[in-house]
Design an enzyme around this catalytic site. Structure first.
Site: not given
Length: 175
Positions: A54, A123
């Site tokens: 991604h 994240y």
């Protein structure tokens, strides 16, 4: 902090402090990477799940990746056109046991494979998620030469249909 062979990509070796109650672990001190992170995300993946590769075409995101529970193989592909490592990837095992984290600057596509029954990935990102700029590269692209640990994995339809690295290069070049 461990520098990798790809400029800007850094591995952080954390420390875990255990006692009879459990453990305490620092994940990131922002001054060590001299970046401000705006957006935090937690992802849970089951065994043999693979996510990625991604990226955001505009307003790219630098990422700091840590595993809170479980074990993953984390992969970052350099898509900075003028980089000497353009199209090359870096692969590392991140787990709650080894306390390693990965800092991925802007200009990389990112993916990971989940080993354990339950894998929780944390994240920190420098930009917010913008669906209209969402993009990616097919993680099974043979040109990338990523050796995944298992070919029988669970992958989303969206990720399965991502374009090749060559298509990305011809249409976007770099971020």
């Amino acid at each position: 902090i461990i520098k990798t062979q790809i400029k800007g990509l850094l591995v952080f070796k954390g420390e875990k402090f255990n006692d009879n109650r459990g453990y305490f672990r620092e994940v990131l001190i922002e001054k060590t990477v001299k970046r401000k992170f705006k957006f935090n995300v937690v992802s849970m993946s089951k065994k043999n799940v693979i996510r990625g590769l991604h990226l955001q075409e505009r307003e790219p995101q630098a990422k700091f990746i840590s595993v809170v529970k479980g074990k993953i193989i984390d992969v970052a592909v350099d898509i900075r056109k003028n980089s000497r490592t353009y199209g090359k990837h870096f692969k590392i095992v991140l787990s709650d046991k080894n306390c390693k984290s990965l800092y991925i600057p802007e200009g990389f596509a990112h993916a990971y494979y989940s080993y354990d029954k339950k894998n929780i990935v944390y994240y920190k990102l420098t930009n917010f998620y913008k669906p209209k700029f969402e993009s990616g590269i097919n993680l099974l692209d043979k040109d990338l030469k990523i050796n995944w640990p298992n070919r029988k994995f669970n992958i989303s339809k969206k990720d399965k249909n991502l374009k090749s690295f060559q298509h990305f290069f011809e249409n976007y070049g770099y971020l």
